[in-house]
Design an enzyme around this catalytic site. Structure first.
Site, short mmCIF file in Angstrom:
data_model
loop_
_atom_site.label_atom_id
_atom_site.label_comp_id
_atom_site.label_asym_id
_atom_site.label_seq_id
_atom_site.Cartn_x
_atom_site.Cartn_y
_atom_site.Cartn_z
N LYS A 19 -1.35 -1.50 -10.98
CA LYS A 19 -1.30 -1.64 -9.65
C LYS A 19 -3.08 -1.51 -9.47
O LYS A 19 -3.62 -2.34 -8.75
CB LYS A 19 -0.91 -0.47 -8.90
CG LYS A 19 -0.85 -0.60 -7.39
CD LYS A 19 0.57 -0.09 -6.72
CE LYS A 19 0.44 1.07 -6.61
NZ LYS A 19 -0.46 1.69 -5.53
N GLY A 91 -2.78 2.67 0.11
CA GLY A 91 -3.95 3.43 0.56
C GLY A 91 -5.26 2.94 -0.34
O GLY A 91 -6.38 2.98 0.19
N ARG A 119 -2.49 8.86 6.65
CA ARG A 119 -3.10 9.64 5.32
C ARG A 119 -4.88 9.57 5.69
O ARG A 119 -5.08 8.98 6.77
CB ARG A 119 -2.97 8.32 4.35
CG ARG A 119 -1.58 8.44 3.98
CD ARG A 119 -1.41 7.57 2.44
NE ARG A 119 -1.78 7.83 1.60
CZ ARG A 119 -1.90 7.30 0.38
NH1 ARG A 119 -1.42 6.07 0.18
NH2 ARG A 119 -2.46 8.02 -0.76
N SER A 164 -11.19 11.64 -6.43
CA SER A 164 -10.43 10.35 -5.95
C SER A 164 -11.02 9.17 -6.34
O SER A 164 -12.29 9.08 -5.82
CB SER A 164 -10.26 10.67 -4.59
OG SER A 164 -9.83 9.21 -3.94
N GLN A 166 -10.19 6.36 -5.28
CA GLN A 166 -10.41 5.60 -4.07
C GLN A 166 -11.84 5.83 -3.43
O GLN A 166 -12.25 4.98 -2.84
CB GLN A 166 -9.09 5.84 -2.99
CG GLN A 166 -8.02 5.48 -3.90
CD GLN A 166 -6.45 5.49 -2.98
OE1 GLN A 166 -6.64 6.16 -1.88
NE2 GLN A 166 -5.41 5.15 -3.57
N ASP A 312 -0.41 10.38 -10.17
CA ASP A 312 0.77 9.46 -9.86
C ASP A 312 2.20 9.84 -10.53
O ASP A 312 3.09 9.46 -10.18
CB ASP A 312 0.51 8.10 -9.95
CG ASP A 312 -0.40 7.62 -8.71
OD1 ASP A 312 -0.78 8.45 -7.88
OD2 ASP A 312 -1.08 6.82 -8.91
N LYS A 339 -0.44 12.05 -0.35
CA LYS A 339 0.18 10.77 -1.00
C LYS A 339 1.01 9.85 -0.10
O LYS A 339 1.06 10.26 0.95
CB LYS A 339 0.65 10.96 -2.35
CG LYS A 339 -0.11 11.47 -3.60
CD LYS A 339 -1.43 10.27 -3.84
CE LYS A 339 -2.39 10.93 -4.66
NZ LYS A 339 -3.49 10.09 -4.96
N ARG A 385 7.56 6.09 -5.49
CA ARG A 385 7.59 7.12 -6.76
C ARG A 385 8.81 7.96 -6.88
O ARG A 385 9.04 8.48 -7.80
CB ARG A 385 6.27 7.49 -6.96
CG ARG A 385 5.18 6.38 -7.27
CD ARG A 385 4.02 6.86 -7.98
NE ARG A 385 2.85 6.04 -8.05
CZ ARG A 385 2.92 4.81 -8.53
NH1 ARG A 385 4.10 4.18 -9.50
NH2 ARG A 385 1.89 3.73 -8.62
C1 S3P Z 1 -5.80 5.03 -7.14
C2 S3P Z 1 -6.25 6.23 -7.21
C3 S3P Z 1 -5.25 7.29 -6.97
C4 S3P Z 1 -3.88 6.97 -7.03
C5 S3P Z 1 -3.71 5.79 -6.29
C6 S3P Z 1 -4.36 4.76 -6.88
C7 S3P Z 1 -6.75 3.79 -7.20
O1 S3P Z 1 -5.64 7.88 -5.44
O2 S3P Z 1 -3.21 8.13 -6.71
O3 S3P Z 1 -2.23 5.39 -6.40
O4 S3P Z 1 -6.42 2.49 -7.66
O5 S3P Z 1 -7.98 3.92 -7.14
P1 S3P Z 1 -6.86 8.80 -5.00
O6 S3P Z 1 -7.95 8.05 -5.29
O7 S3P Z 1 -6.63 9.29 -3.56
O8 S3P Z 1 -6.50 10.18 -6.07
#
Ligand code: S3P
Length: 426
Positions: A19, A91, A119, A164, A166, A312, A339, A385
């Site tokens: 993903k 997210g 979130r 993170s 993200q 995750d 999450k 999940r």
């Molecule tokens: C992700 C980062 C993670 C993960 C999410 C996907 C990504 O989140 O939990 O399912 O693709 O960068 P966080 O950055 O909030 O930890």
């Protein structure tokens, strides 16, 4: 949807594309010059939301099964969307795209579903504002919907309070539009797909320890990307194979990036019969096959720097711990609360409904194993999940387990229930 006890899960399985990598392939392809071709793209609802957002900004994206062709318009080629950018449940889309939008020459609004609207976005608003971005939460609650008025950005050195990917990726993507070198330092290293993939697209990006640094470049260039199988989808079969009697499952072509493979280490430390074979590299990412067999499991303590490497997978790991001898302690995992659902509360409540001896803590949970499970009505809280974890719980419990909102597996694994059915009918 209902589940009853099964045994003898046997066979081979290929999980859908990763993903995180699928999202990034579309985003980076869209802001590159020329064509990006992606194979084994995840066609779950989250990644389709990313495609939809970039189509709204004028990017021509062809989707044929798992093959995606993105006709990139270059770093400055996005167009102002006519309507709100809807990230759905994703997210990753919300936070990464905000970094790109902050540096555009247009204004737009970003929104998502009920879960997205809860979130935390402050974690990206704070660093983006430090970069001179004009971003605000319409309801002034630091959540979506967000209004982003694109403008020129300043480079920063950002010390992120959370591990993170993200947040890190959002700042680095904004850094593509900034006036100098942008650095992000994390408390623990999170997944590094952005760093690896952006380099392939021609970005001037490097990593040292927990710091990633990026210098702006004139242009990025379209790439060919083969997306490895998602270890976060493989975990359901890993845990199913370890806890379901008389099972042996091989999961082919799983991405084993060292920033994502904590689950392998933990399963092995819990005495799980798990082997990795056929290790090789595809498109800069390590890939291999995972074989699991029914095992006599023992408890473990999971915390510290391994947490971002299996964040995750923790809900499914909590289920695994119900089948292990002793007290499994999960700590340093407060991120689970923010999450798609509050995964500490939702796991603890639902496992308790099934008779498990489990307690929630401020930053994780403690599972007193082994605890035999009994069927119950499970509320997935529309968290993909959670739904998949309790389907695996249901086939290892007495009586019948029904899952409310079971269809939410569409977010990351549309074929999940068909594959489960196939494994116990082989
Ligand atoms: C992700 C980062 C993670 C993960 C999410 C996907 C990504 O989140 O939990 O399912 O693709 O960068 P966080 O950055 O909030 O930890």
């Amino acid at each position: 949807m209902n589940f009853t006890r099964k045994k003898g899960l046997k066979g081979e399985i290929t999980v859908p594309g990763d993903k995180s990598i699928s999202h990034r392939s579309v985003m980076f392809g869209a802001i590159s010059k020329g064509i990006t071709e992606v194979d084994n793209f995840l066609t779950g609802a989250d990644c389709l939301s990313t495609i939809d957002c970039f189509r709204k900004m004028g990017i021509d994206i062809e989707l044929n099964g798992q093959h995606v062709v993105i006709h990139g318009n270059g770093l400055h080629g996005l167009k102002k969307p006519d309507s709100v950018l809807d990230v759905g449940n994703s997210g990753t889309t919300a936070r990464l795209i905000s970094g790109i939008l902050a540096g555009q020459r247009f204004n737009c609004t970003l929104d998502g579903d009920a879960s997205i609207r809860k979130r935390p976005m402050k974690r990206i608003i704070t660093p983006l504002r430090a970069m001179n971005a004009d971003i605000r939460s319409i309801n002034e609650n630091d959540c979506a919907p967000l209004i982003i008025n694109g403008r020129s950005l300043k480079a920063i050195n950002y010390n992120s309070p959370v591990a993170s990917a993200q947040v890190k990726s959002c700042v680095l993507l904004a850094g593509l539009y900034a006036d100098g070198k942008t650095c992000v330092t994390e408390p623990e290293l999170s997944r590094n797909h952005t760093e690896l993939m952006l380099k392939g697209f021609g970005a001037d990006i490097s990593s040292e320890g927990k710091t990633a640094s990026l210098n702006p470049v004139e242009q990025l260039y379209g790439q060919k990307i083969k997306v490895p199988g998602d270890i976060s989808s493989a975990v359901y079969w890993i845990v199913a194979g370890l806890i379901t009697p008389d099972s042996q499952i091989t999961i082919r072509n799983v991405g084993l990036n060292p920033t994502r493979d904590g689950i392998i280490e933990v399963c092995q430390s819990m005495n799980g019969n798990l082997t990795v074979s056929n290790l090789h590299t595809e498109g800069g990412e390590p890939v291999g096959d995972i074989t699991v067999e029914t095992s006599n499991l023992k408890a473990a303590t999971i915390g510290g720097s391994i947490i971002p490497r299996l964040i995750d997978e923790l809900p499914t790991l909590a289920l695994l711990a119900c089948f292990a001898e002793g007290d499994t302690i999960i700590r340093d995992a407060q991120e689970l609360k923010v999450k798609e659902s509050d995964r500490i509360a939702v796991m603890v409540n639902n496992l308790k409904k099934m008779g498990a001896n489990v307690e929630g803590t401020e930053d994780g949970m403690i599972i007193h194993g082994p605890c035999p499970l009994t069927g119950a009505v499970i509320d997935s809280c529309l968290d993909h999940r959670i739904a998949m974890t309790f389907a695996i719980a249901g086939i290892n419990a007495d009586g019948s387990t029904s899952i409310k909102g079971a269809e939410c597996v569409n977010i990351s694994y549309p074929d999940f229930y068909c594959e489960l059915q196939r494994l116990f009918t082989i």
